[in-house]
Design a protein around this motif. Sequence first.
Motif: not given
Length: 90
Positions: A41-49
Amino acid sequence: MGRGSESFQKRQREKNKRERAAAKQARRHGKLEVPFEEEVEAPSSNGKSEAELYEDFRLLSEKYQSGGMDEETYEQRRAEIFEQLGLEVH
């Protein structure tokens, strides 16, 4: 000026990919105490999970299947999503 941003984003994706791989290896060897579910559930580099990225892929696939997008655009966007997820593109 757009090129520099693309290069930075690519380096950032690669860095995130290496970090996820290292965390996965550490988890396999029992060295990491963070449960897998929390990492997902941690966000990716673009802020999306991860869940949001999979939803983006589902919507992209539906649009392509309905004829709303050409194959080249589909393949490019698919590759971007897979990179953000840390998956290999074949």
